[in-house]
Design a protein around this motif. Structure first.
Motif, PDB file in Angstrom:
ATOM      1  N   PHE A 249       0.606  -1.285   0.309  1.00 26.37           N
ATOM      2  CA  PHE A 249      -0.026  -0.006   0.388  1.00 26.37           C
ATOM      3  C   PHE A 249       0.875   1.923  -0.187  1.00 26.37           C
ATOM      4  CE2 PHE A 249      -2.232  -3.136   2.415  1.00 26.37           C
ATOM      5  CZ  PHE A 249      -3.676  -3.123   0.809  1.00 26.37           C
ATOM      6  N   GLU A 250       0.669   1.971  -0.889  1.00 25.85           N
ATOM      7  CA  GLU A 250       1.310   3.209  -0.380  1.00 25.85           C
ATOM      8  C   GLU A 250       0.404   4.491   0.340  1.00 25.85           C
ATOM      9  OE1 GLU A 250       3.053   7.085  -3.969  1.00 25.85           O
ATOM     10  OE2 GLU A 250       2.300   4.641  -4.156  1.00 25.85           O
ATOM     11  N   PHE A 251       1.363   5.261   1.012  1.00 25.95           N
ATOM     12  CA  PHE A 251       0.586   5.885   1.565  1.00 25.95           C
ATOM     13  C   PHE A 251       1.839   7.776   1.461  1.00 25.95           C
ATOM     14  CE2 PHE A 251       1.020   2.329   3.875  1.00 25.95           C
ATOM     15  CZ  PHE A 251      -0.507   2.314   4.464  1.00 25.95           C
ATOM     16  N   ASP A 252       0.858   8.659   1.917  1.00 27.21           N
ATOM     17  CA  ASP A 252       0.711  10.067   1.399  1.00 27.21           C
ATOM     18  C   ASP A 252       1.789  10.426   2.903  1.00 27.21           C
ATOM     19  OD1 ASP A 252      -0.678  11.244   3.529  1.00 27.21           O
ATOM     20  OD2 ASP A 252      -1.307  12.137   1.818  1.00 27.21           O
ATOM     21  N   GLU A 253       2.535  11.962   2.778  1.00 31.45           N
ATOM     22  CA  GLU A 253       3.359  11.608   4.184  1.00 31.45           C
ATOM     23  C   GLU A 253       2.594  11.886   5.640  1.00 31.45           C
ATOM     24  OE1 GLU A 253       2.003  16.172   2.069  1.00 31.45           O
ATOM     25  OE2 GLU A 253       2.790  13.789   1.743  1.00 31.45           O
ATOM     26  N   ASN A 254       0.828  12.229   5.059  1.00 30.49           N
ATOM     27  CA  ASN A 254      -0.005  12.258   6.507  1.00 30.49           C
ATOM     28  C   ASN A 254      -0.360  10.989   6.761  1.00 30.49           C
ATOM     29  OD1 ASN A 254       0.848  14.856   6.776  1.00 30.49           O
ATOM     30  ND2 ASN A 254      -0.786  14.963   5.451  1.00 30.49           N
ATOM     31  N   GLY A 255       0.400   9.762   5.929  1.00 30.65           N
ATOM     32  CA  GLY A 255      -0.386   8.376   6.686  1.00 30.65           C
ATOM     33  C   GLY A 255      -1.951   7.855   5.966  1.00 30.65           C
ATOM     34  N   ASN A 256      -2.104   8.963   4.975  1.00 32.50           N
ATOM     35  CA  ASN A 256      -3.409   8.987   4.091  1.00 32.50           C
ATOM     36  C   ASN A 256      -3.034   7.473   3.035  1.00 32.50           C
ATOM     37  OD1 ASN A 256      -5.162  11.192   5.284  1.00 32.50           O
ATOM     38  ND2 ASN A 256      -3.557  12.663   4.287  1.00 32.50           N
ATOM     39  N   LEU A 257      -4.182   6.809   3.100  1.00 38.90           N
ATOM     40  CA  LEU A 257      -4.066   5.773   1.377  1.00 38.90           C
ATOM     41  C   LEU A 257      -3.931   6.658   0.196  1.00 38.90           C
ATOM     42  CD1 LEU A 257      -3.231   3.221   1.002  1.00 38.90           C
ATOM     43  CD2 LEU A 257      -5.548   2.331   1.352  1.00 38.90           C
ATOM     44  N   ILE A 258      -2.981   6.515   0.047  1.00 40.91           N
ATOM     45  CA  ILE A 258      -3.079   7.133  -1.603  1.00 40.91           C
ATOM     46  C   ILE A 258      -3.241   6.335  -2.691  1.00 40.91           C
ATOM     47  CG2 ILE A 258      -2.648   9.189  -1.532  1.00 40.91           C
ATOM     48  CD1 ILE A 258       0.334   8.508  -2.248  1.00 40.91           C
ATOM     49  N   ARG A 259      -2.504   5.153  -2.694  1.00 40.85           N
ATOM     50  CA  ARG A 259      -2.790   3.726  -3.660  1.00 40.85           C
ATOM     51  C   ARG A 259      -2.963   2.570  -3.055  1.00 40.85           C
ATOM     52  NH1 ARG A 259       1.496   5.096  -6.734  1.00 40.85           N
ATOM     53  NH2 ARG A 259      -0.580   6.574  -7.619  1.00 40.85           N
ATOM     54  N   LEU A 260      -3.890   1.970  -3.890  1.00 40.23           N
ATOM     55  CA  LEU A 260      -3.842   0.116  -3.658  1.00 40.23           C
ATOM     56  C   LEU A 260      -3.659  -0.499  -4.420  1.00 40.23           C
ATOM     57  CD1 LEU A 260      -7.667   0.534  -2.944  1.00 40.23           C
ATOM     58  CD2 LEU A 260      -6.356  -0.636  -1.086  1.00 40.23           C
ATOM     59  N   PRO A 261      -3.431  -1.818  -3.891  1.00 40.14           N
ATOM     60  CA  PRO A 261      -3.084  -2.504  -5.020  1.00 40.14           C
ATOM     61  C   PRO A 261      -3.470  -3.146  -6.010  1.00 40.14           C
ATOM     62  CG  PRO A 261      -1.868  -3.805  -3.403  1.00 40.14           C
ATOM     63  CD  PRO A 261      -3.189  -2.167  -2.902  1.00 40.14           C
ATOM     64  N   LYS A 262      -3.002  -3.124  -7.595  1.00 37.56           N
ATOM     65  CA  LYS A 262      -4.090  -3.373  -8.894  1.00 37.56           C
ATOM     66  C   LYS A 262      -4.371  -4.527  -8.970  1.00 37.56           C
ATOM     67  CE  LYS A 262      -1.894   0.496 -11.030  1.00 37.56           C
ATOM     68  NZ  LYS A 262      -2.123   1.521 -12.391  1.00 37.56           N
ATOM     69  N   VAL A 263      -5.520  -5.086  -8.338  1.00 38.91           N
ATOM     70  CA  VAL A 263      -6.173  -6.029  -8.388  1.00 38.91           C
ATOM     71  C   VAL A 263      -7.202  -6.025  -7.796  1.00 38.91           C
ATOM     72  CG1 VAL A 263      -3.603  -7.205  -7.643  1.00 38.91           C
ATOM     73  CG2 VAL A 263      -6.096  -6.292  -5.794  1.00 38.91           C
ATOM     74  N   ASP A 264      -8.563  -6.651  -8.635  1.00 39.67           N
ATOM     75  CA  ASP A 264     -10.196  -6.517  -8.664  1.00 39.67           C
ATOM     76  C   ASP A 264     -10.576  -7.834  -7.032  1.00 39.67           C
ATOM     77  OD1 ASP A 264     -10.888  -6.496 -11.310  1.00 39.67           O
ATOM     78  OD2 ASP A 264     -10.764  -8.623 -11.947  1.00 39.67           O
ATOM     79  N   ILE A 265     -11.493  -6.341  -6.487  1.00 41.45           N
ATOM     80  CA  ILE A 265     -12.249  -6.233  -5.248  1.00 41.45           C
ATOM     81  C   ILE A 265     -13.179  -7.208  -5.473  1.00 41.45           C
ATOM     82  CG2 ILE A 265     -12.422  -5.119  -2.836  1.00 41.45           C
ATOM     83  CD1 ILE A 265      -9.475  -4.995  -3.877  1.00 41.45           C
ATOM     84  N   PRO A 266     -13.210  -8.011  -4.544  1.00 41.64           N
ATOM     85  CA  PRO A 266     -15.117  -8.355  -4.667  1.00 41.64           C
ATOM     86  C   PRO A 266     -16.159  -8.022  -4.233  1.00 41.64           C
ATOM     87  CG  PRO A 266     -13.820 -10.366  -3.820  1.00 41.64           C
ATOM     88  CD  PRO A 266     -12.836  -9.451  -4.121  1.00 41.64           C
ATOM     89  N   ALA A 267     -17.575  -8.216  -4.287  1.00 42.96           N
ATOM     90  CA  ALA A 267     -18.363  -7.672  -3.746  1.00 42.96           C
ATOM     91  C   ALA A 267     -18.603  -7.832  -2.229  1.00 42.96           C
ATOM     92  CB  ALA A 267     -19.767  -7.385  -4.238  1.00 42.96           C
ATOM     93  N   ILE A 268     -17.887  -8.953  -2.416  1.00 41.01           N
ATOM     94  CA  ILE A 268     -18.261  -9.277  -0.578  1.00 41.01           C
ATOM     95  C   ILE A 268     -16.905  -8.338   0.626  1.00 41.01           C
ATOM     96  CG2 ILE A 268     -15.733 -10.767  -0.970  1.00 41.01           C
ATOM     97  CD1 ILE A 268     -19.173 -11.631   1.682  1.00 41.01           C
ATOM     98  N   ALA A 269     -16.227  -7.805  -0.109  1.00 40.55           N
ATOM     99  CA  ALA A 269     -15.279  -7.000   0.430  1.00 40.55           C
ATOM    100  C   ALA A 269     -16.020  -5.612   0.938  1.00 40.55           C
ATOM    101  CB  ALA A 269     -13.981  -5.873   0.283  1.00 40.55           C
ATOM    102  N   PHE A 270     -16.899  -5.383   0.614  1.00 40.04           N
ATOM    103  CA  PHE A 270     -18.114  -3.990   1.057  1.00 40.04           C
ATOM    104  C   PHE A 270     -19.742  -4.544   2.414  1.00 40.04           C
ATOM    105  CE2 PHE A 270     -15.497  -3.608  -2.986  1.00 40.04           C
ATOM    106  CZ  PHE A 270     -14.923  -2.872  -2.153  1.00 40.04           C
ATOM    107  N   VAL A 271     -19.045  -6.401   2.303  1.00 40.89           N
ATOM    108  CA  VAL A 271     -20.227  -6.231   2.997  1.00 40.89           C
ATOM    109  C   VAL A 271     -19.505  -6.546   4.411  1.00 40.89           C
ATOM    110  CG1 VAL A 271     -21.136  -8.512   3.495  1.00 40.89           C
ATOM    111  CG2 VAL A 271     -20.955  -7.505   1.353  1.00 40.89           C
ATOM    112  N   THR A 272     -20.979  -6.513   6.032  1.00 42.23           N
ATOM    113  CA  THR A 272     -20.277  -6.733   7.000  1.00 42.23           C
ATOM    114  C   THR A 272     -19.583  -7.457   7.258  1.00 42.23           C
ATOM    115  OG1 THR A 272     -22.418  -4.979   7.744  1.00 42.23           O
ATOM    116  CG2 THR A 272     -21.179  -6.657   9.150  1.00 42.23           C
ATOM    117  N   GLN A 273     -18.190  -7.482   7.968  1.00 35.22           N
ATOM    118  CA  GLN A 273     -17.346  -7.955   8.489  1.00 35.22           C
ATOM    119  C   GLN A 273     -17.570  -8.641   9.535  1.00 35.22           C
ATOM    120  OE1 GLN A 273     -15.347  -9.458   6.001  1.00 35.22           O
ATOM    121  NE2 GLN A 273     -16.218  -8.482   4.232  1.00 35.22           N
ATOM    122  N   GLY A 274     -16.889 -10.135  10.041  1.00 33.14           N
ATOM    123  CA  GLY A 274     -17.122  -9.990  11.632  1.00 33.14           C
ATOM    124  C   GLY A 274     -17.970 -11.536  11.526  1.00 33.14           C
TER     125      GLY A 274
END
Length: 310
Positions: A249-274
């Motif tokens: 993962f790539e972050f800026d100098e303030n710790g903000n996430l600015i780049r994700l790896p270029k891979v497909d993210i499936p729908a399940i990633a955005f569903v309630t986890q637990g």
């Protein structure tokens, strides 16, 4: 003798205790210990905090009306629930009340999760004997830097991690579910470092979005932008599944996430986890708004989210 218990509003509707329309049916029955006072801790985001002026029937934005526990036992089968999640607050006698309620819940013959502040290892062993198979660990604040400021708690950052490790020892890897709230002042880098640590050391992560509640110390703090939350959900999925490490993962100098790896993210990633069968409908937002955590994978518009992540 425990006579009353709180039931989340959606769970109460599913049981038939309240007559109202459900926008998304809970697959887990969400219950909470009934206590006339406030929690002994004073977490700034929580309606149950001892200095909070919010009503005692609130947890996050959800209302939890109280019912006689015998009535809940009668109506429980109507909900066709796949799991029970028992929420606790910290007060004298909490452990005894939790054990008593767990004895009653055994009649439902469904797996049980307990979300609780640190308790001794022998108490965890008792929980396991009573049918509990997952423990929610309310770390909540992902950054040690701001933990003391936000979590005015009897339990330090180090104590929370010791409790987490005890849960892993008693219940096994993948059974300690660490709750993390996005939007309390932590950086994206701190969030992902903590998420990575949880998985590396044998736990699971359940993400929440900070929800400002009137009467709490943080009532004027804004919730996190949905775009930020989606990035954290995507990064969490990649860490959880082992597709990516922190170095990807790539972050800026303030710790903000600015780049994700270029891979497909499936729908399940955005569903309630637990825990299994946890969908927590509308826990962080009002119905009608795009959910931070979708209760069902079929509701996720993956293409729209992908465009937002670019």
């Amino acid at each position: 003798m425990v006579e009353m218990i709180r039931v989340s509003y959606g769970t109460a509707i599913a049981m038939g205790l309240i007559k109202a329309r459900l926008l998304a049916r809970p697959t887990t029955a969400y219950l909470m210990l009934y206590h006339q006072g406030k929690c002994m801790n004073d977490c700034k985001f929580c309606p149950q905090a001892r200095s909070s002026k919010a009503g005692s029937e609130k947890l996050s934005r959800v209302t939890w009306p109280e019912f006689p526990i015998e009535r809940v036992r009668v109506y429980f089968p109507n909900g066709n629930f796949r799991r029970v999640c028992l929420q606790t607050i910290d007060y004298q006698g909490m452990i005894d009340d939790t054990l008593e309620i767990l004895g009653m819940l055994a009649d439902f013959n469904v797996p049980i999760s307990v979300s609780i502040t640190p308790v001794p290892r022998d108490v965890l062993e008792e929980f396991k004997e009573l049918g509990v198979d997952y423990i929610g660990v309310g770390l909540d604040v992902a950054s040690e830097r701001i933990y003391k400021e936000i979590k005015i708690s009897r339990h330090s950052w180090a104590e929370m991690w010791r409790f987490f490790h005890n849960v892993v020892k008693v219940f096994g890897r993948g059974r300690a579910v660490v709750h993390l709230i996005v939007g309390l002042g932590e950086t994206d880098k701190e969030l992902l470092e903590t998420i990575h640590k949880v998985y590396e050391e044998g736990g699971l992560v359940s993400l929440f979005a900070f929800t400002p509640i009137k009467g709490t110390a943080l009532e004027n703090l804004a919730p996190p932008p949905i775009e930020r939350y989606r990035k954290i959900q995507a990064a969490h999925y990649l860490i959880k599944t082992g597709v990516a490490g922190l170095e990807d993962f790539e972050f800026d100098e303030n710790g903000n996430l600015i780049r994700l790896p270029k891979v497909d993210i499936p729908a399940i990633a955005f569903v309630t986890q637990g825990c299994p069968w946890c969908n927590r409908p509308y826990y962080n937002e009002r119905p009608g708004k795009e959910p931070y955590n979708f209760p069902d994978v079929e509701l996720v518009d993956v293409e729209k989210i992908k465009r937002e992540l670019i």
